[in-house]
Scaffold this motif. Structure first.
Motif, PDB file in Angstrom:
ATOM      1  N   SER A 141       0.829  -1.207   0.000  1.00  0.00           N
ATOM      2  CA  SER A 141       0.000   0.000   0.000  1.00  0.00           C
ATOM      3  C   SER A 141       0.863   1.257   0.000  1.00  0.00           C
ATOM      4  N   ALA A 142       1.914   1.256   0.822  1.00  0.00           N
ATOM      5  CA  ALA A 142       2.808   2.417   0.888  1.00  0.00           C
ATOM      6  C   ALA A 142       3.501   2.645  -0.454  1.00  0.00           C
ATOM      7  N   ILE A 143       3.928   1.555  -1.108  1.00  0.00           N
ATOM      8  CA  ILE A 143       4.581   1.688  -2.406  1.00  0.00           C
ATOM      9  C   ILE A 143       3.615   2.263  -3.433  1.00  0.00           C
ATOM     10  N   PHE A 144       2.370   1.776  -3.418  1.00  0.00           N
ATOM     11  CA  PHE A 144       1.374   2.300  -4.355  1.00  0.00           C
ATOM     12  C   PHE A 144       1.132   3.782  -4.118  1.00  0.00           C
ATOM     13  N   MET A 145       1.154   4.205  -2.850  1.00  0.00           N
ATOM     14  CA  MET A 145       0.923   5.617  -2.552  1.00  0.00           C
ATOM     15  C   MET A 145       2.116   6.470  -2.976  1.00  0.00           C
ATOM     16  N   VAL A 146       3.324   5.963  -2.747  1.00  0.00           N
ATOM     17  CA  VAL A 146       4.524   6.718  -3.121  1.00  0.00           C
ATOM     18  C   VAL A 146       4.656   6.803  -4.638  1.00  0.00           C
TER      19      VAL A 146
ATOM     20  N   PRO B  31       4.048   7.228 -17.097  1.00  0.00           N
ATOM     21  CA  PRO B  31       2.795   7.978 -17.005  1.00  0.00           C
ATOM     22  C   PRO B  31       2.836   9.032 -15.903  1.00  0.00           C
ATOM     23  N   ALA B  32       2.140  10.124 -16.127  1.00  0.00           N
ATOM     24  CA  ALA B  32       1.907  11.093 -15.051  1.00  0.00           C
ATOM     25  C   ALA B  32       1.027  10.414 -14.004  1.00  0.00           C
ATOM     26  N   THR B  33       1.325  10.638 -12.744  1.00  0.00           N
ATOM     27  CA  THR B  33       0.613   9.923 -11.676  1.00  0.00           C
ATOM     28  C   THR B  33      -0.040  10.877 -10.694  1.00  0.00           C
ATOM     29  N   GLU B  34      -0.916  10.307  -9.891  1.00  0.00           N
ATOM     30  CA  GLU B  34      -1.533  11.027  -8.787  1.00  0.00           C
ATOM     31  C   GLU B  34      -1.607  10.085  -7.599  1.00  0.00           C
ATOM     32  N   MET B  35      -1.575  10.632  -6.405  1.00  0.00           N
ATOM     33  CA  MET B  35      -1.574   9.790  -5.211  1.00  0.00           C
ATOM     34  C   MET B  35      -2.972   9.243  -4.945  1.00  0.00           C
ATOM     35  N   PRO B  36      -3.117   7.916  -4.791  1.00  0.00           N
ATOM     36  CA  PRO B  36      -4.429   7.358  -4.463  1.00  0.00           C
ATOM     37  C   PRO B  36      -4.781   7.650  -3.014  1.00  0.00           C
ATOM     38  N   ASP B  37      -6.060   7.598  -2.687  1.00  0.00           N
ATOM     39  CA  ASP B  37      -6.437   7.785  -1.292  1.00  0.00           C
ATOM     40  C   ASP B  37      -6.017   6.543  -0.504  1.00  0.00           C
ATOM     41  N   PRO B  38      -5.810   6.681   0.809  1.00  0.00           N
ATOM     42  CA  PRO B  38      -5.288   5.558   1.614  1.00  0.00           C
ATOM     43  C   PRO B  38      -6.130   4.294   1.526  1.00  0.00           C
TER      44      PRO B  38
ATOM     45  N   LEU C  36      -4.775   0.752   0.284  1.00  0.00           N
ATOM     46  CA  LEU C  36      -4.861  -0.402   1.182  1.00  0.00           C
ATOM     47  C   LEU C  36      -5.549  -1.576   0.488  1.00  0.00           C
ATOM     48  N   GLY C  37      -6.602  -1.276  -0.258  1.00  0.00           N
ATOM     49  CA  GLY C  37      -7.285  -2.327  -1.002  1.00  0.00           C
ATOM     50  C   GLY C  37      -6.387  -2.939  -2.062  1.00  0.00           C
ATOM     51  N   ASP C  38      -5.607  -2.088  -2.751  1.00  0.00           N
ATOM     52  CA  ASP C  38      -4.671  -2.592  -3.755  1.00  0.00           C
ATOM     53  C   ASP C  38      -3.575  -3.443  -3.105  1.00  0.00           C
ATOM     54  N   GLY C  39      -3.126  -3.026  -1.909  1.00  0.00           N
ATOM     55  CA  GLY C  39      -2.122  -3.813  -1.188  1.00  0.00           C
ATOM     56  C   GLY C  39      -2.652  -5.175  -0.785  1.00  0.00           C
ATOM     57  N   ALA C  40      -3.900  -5.209  -0.326  1.00  0.00           N
ATOM     58  CA  ALA C  40      -4.521  -6.484   0.052  1.00  0.00           C
ATOM     59  C   ALA C  40      -4.695  -7.380  -1.167  1.00  0.00           C
ATOM     60  N   GLU C  41      -5.077  -6.783  -2.297  1.00  0.00           N
ATOM     61  CA  GLU C  41      -5.258  -7.570  -3.522  1.00  0.00           C
ATOM     62  C   GLU C  41      -3.927  -8.136  -4.011  1.00  0.00           C
ATOM     63  N   GLN C  42      -2.856  -7.357  -3.898  1.00  0.00           N
ATOM     64  CA  GLN C  42      -1.539  -7.848  -4.296  1.00  0.00           C
ATOM     65  C   GLN C  42      -1.113  -9.021  -3.417  1.00  0.00           C
ATOM     66  N   THR C  43      -1.369  -8.922  -2.118  1.00  0.00           N
ATOM     67  CA  THR C  43      -1.042 -10.023  -1.201  1.00  0.00           C
ATOM     68  C   THR C  43      -1.862 -11.258  -1.543  1.00  0.00           C
ATOM     69  N   ARG C  44      -3.164 -11.067  -1.802  1.00  0.00           N
ATOM     70  CA  ARG C  44      -4.024 -12.196  -2.189  1.00  0.00           C
ATOM     71  C   ARG C  44      -3.534 -12.844  -3.484  1.00  0.00           C
ATOM     72  N   PHE C  45      -3.091 -12.015  -4.422  1.00  0.00           N
ATOM     73  CA  PHE C  45      -2.587 -12.527  -5.705  1.00  0.00           C
ATOM     74  C   PHE C  45      -1.361 -13.413  -5.491  1.00  0.00           C
ATOM     75  N   ILE C  46      -0.445 -12.993  -4.621  1.00  0.00           N
ATOM     76  CA  ILE C  46       0.764 -13.780  -4.351  1.00  0.00           C
ATOM     77  C   ILE C  46       0.401 -15.103  -3.682  1.00  0.00           C
ATOM     78  N   ILE C  47      -0.518 -15.055  -2.731  1.00  0.00           N
ATOM     79  CA  ILE C  47      -0.942 -16.289  -2.051  1.00  0.00           C
ATOM     80  C   ILE C  47      -1.572 -17.260  -3.053  1.00  0.00           C
TER      81      ILE C  47
ATOM     82  N   ALA D  84       8.226  -7.536   1.034  1.00  0.00           N
ATOM     83  CA  ALA D  84       6.784  -7.749   1.168  1.00  0.00           C
ATOM     84  C   ALA D  84       6.368  -9.080   0.541  1.00  0.00           C
ATOM     85  N   VAL D  85       6.940  -9.404  -0.621  1.00  0.00           N
ATOM     86  CA  VAL D  85       6.622 -10.675  -1.274  1.00  0.00           C
ATOM     87  C   VAL D  85       7.086 -11.839  -0.408  1.00  0.00           C
TER      88      VAL D  85
END
Length: 445
Positions: A136-141, A311-318, A322-333, A379-380
């Motif tokens: 989640s932190a990486i996605f926000m940064v 691409p030009a980027t914008e910061m997602p809301d927390p 967090l949802g993207d971070g959870a989905e990435q973890t679920r994907f790895i599992i 994280a992985v």
């Protein structure tokens, strides 16, 4: 793979070991802290919290009587609770029987079933929480790409980028209209490979036509640790200009050449920051998750491509991050479980299972690509450690949870003799698995 090939020059070896120790220590600390803090909340007293095994290098005892220590062998850790015989949380029968009722409640073995189960489950759960928070932190940064498609920065290429500039909004390419990134990627699949294309852009509020390169050039956007591309010396940002003397313009042309090689050695002409060089490498067979589930075996060199621009980027809301971070973890599992199943059934090579040497190599390679790559790897690996510990094998957290499930159903814990036999079997299975993974590290390509 020979043992000598695993040993690079001394500085590289030390870098690999250091990266591995740092990654493992972070993950072990979070895992063991999960056990410790939930035990404390549940009324179970921890006597020792250790990072590493063997002789103690540093130690401090806190006001609750817990000794926090760093030991000489930094390849794991443990929490020893009151009444335990050692790091494995076996009951110390004599000392346990000598405790009064109040003190027994503070031991792992004398605590209620819910407290023991929560304490054991907390280790893997904290590993998953670490993964989610890091992703989640990486996605926000890093941010998420702005819609519609907008150029942030143009990547360095051997030829001029012609009319494109940072800040341009791309409206169409080669006559194909694009509204967002989903449409952009979908439309670009159908265009013919060409060295020059017409882009419809919006610049300073004005729509105009400019010339630009193919949007998916053969540029190195990512490298897989231990891959043919990394071993050959390719770097992120390199541009592949030719394969075996044949000029290429698009990343898909490189993919086609690699697939057609069937493992034959290839010579890549590379442009790197104004310098031209050649690299020889042989694609390797790899098993990858398929788009519709399962795995597919392909010839690969271990590099990924990307867009002509960042691409030009914008910061997602927390919450979105967090949802993207959870989905990435679920994907790895999900991919890990699928990969294990396909290895057990023989659908893919068992060489996909790697041991400590392979993990250490990956740690060093990730660290060499930068802090963001190394943090992502942590994280992985944290997800993988959490998942492994949930397997119902005695001596692992999942094995203890299985014993607790039996106790909940039967109304009593398993017989001590049966427990000892099962723990011995579990340890033998775990050591066999580790030995097999180590063998893969040494002998698999």
């Amino acid at each position: 793979m020979s043992l000598t090939s695993l040993i690079p020059e001394f500085g590289g070896l030390m870098w690999t070991i250091a990266a591995f120790v740092v990654a493992l220590s972070v993950i072990v600390f979070v895992h063991e802290y999960g056990h410790y803090i939930v035990a404390r909340w549940s009324g179970i007293r921890a006597e020792v919290f250790s990072i590493g095994f063997g002789p103690v290098l540093l130690s401090r005892t806190d006001r609750r009587g817990t000794q926090w220590q760093v030991a000489a062998l930094p390849f794991g850790g443990f929490v020893k609770f009151l009444g335990d015989a050692g790091a494995a949380s076996d009951k110390a029968a004599e000392s346990y029987e000598a405790l009064d009722a109040a003190s027994r409640r503070q031991t792992m073995h004398g605590a209620p079933l819910w407290a023991r189960a929560a304490t054991v489950a907390a280790g893997p759960v904290f590993n998953f929480i670490l993964s989610i928070l890091v992703f989640s932190a990486i996605f926000m940064v890093q941010g998420t790409p702005k819609e519609p498609v907008e150029i942030g920065t143009l990547k360095a290429m051997p030829e001029a980028q012609q009319g494109l500039l940072p800040g341009d909004r791309i409206l169409a390419v080669a006559g194909r209209e694009v509204d967002d990134y989903a449409g952009f990627f979908n439309e670009m699949r159908g265009i013919d490979v060409a060295s020059g294309l017409t882009y419809e852009i919006e610049r300073d509020g004005v729509r105009r036509s400019v010339e630009g390169p193919f949007p998916f050039p053969p540029v190195v956007d990512g490298l897989q640790a231990g891959s043919a591309a990394m071993d050959a010396g390719l770097r992120i940002g390199d541009v592949i200009t030719a394969v075996d003397g044949r000029a290429i313009t698009a990343f898909r042309e490189l993919q086609d050449a690699v697939a057609a090689s069937e493992g034959r050695e290839m010579v890549l002409d590379v442009w790197r920051a104004g310098e031209r060089m050649e690299f020889a490498l042989a694609p390797r067979r790899m098993d990858l998750p398929g788009a519709e589930g399962g795995f597919e075996t392909r010839w690969l060199i271990g590099m990924t491509g990307g867009l002509l621009f960042t691409p030009a980027t914008e910061m997602p809301d927390p919450l979105t991050a967090l949802g993207d971070g959870a989905e990435q973890t679920r994907f790895i599992i999900g991919n890990s479980l699928s990969g294990l199943w396909h290895m057990l059934t023989g659908a893919i090579s068992s060489c996909n299972l790697r041991g400590p040497i392979g993990i250490a190599e990956t740690s060093g390679a990730a660290a060499s690509q930068g802090a963001d790559s190394f943090i992502w790897f942590i994280a992985v690996l944290s997800t993988a450690v959490g998942l492994l510990n949930l397997f119902p094998i005695p001596v692992l957290d999942g094995g203890h949870l299985a014993f607790f499930a039996y106790e909940a159903v039967a109304g009593r814990p398993p017989n001590d003799r049966v427990m000892r036999i099962l723990m011995t079997i579990g340890l033998a299975l775990l050591l066999t698995l580790m030995g097999f993974a180590l063998t893969n590290d040494l002998f698999c390509p």
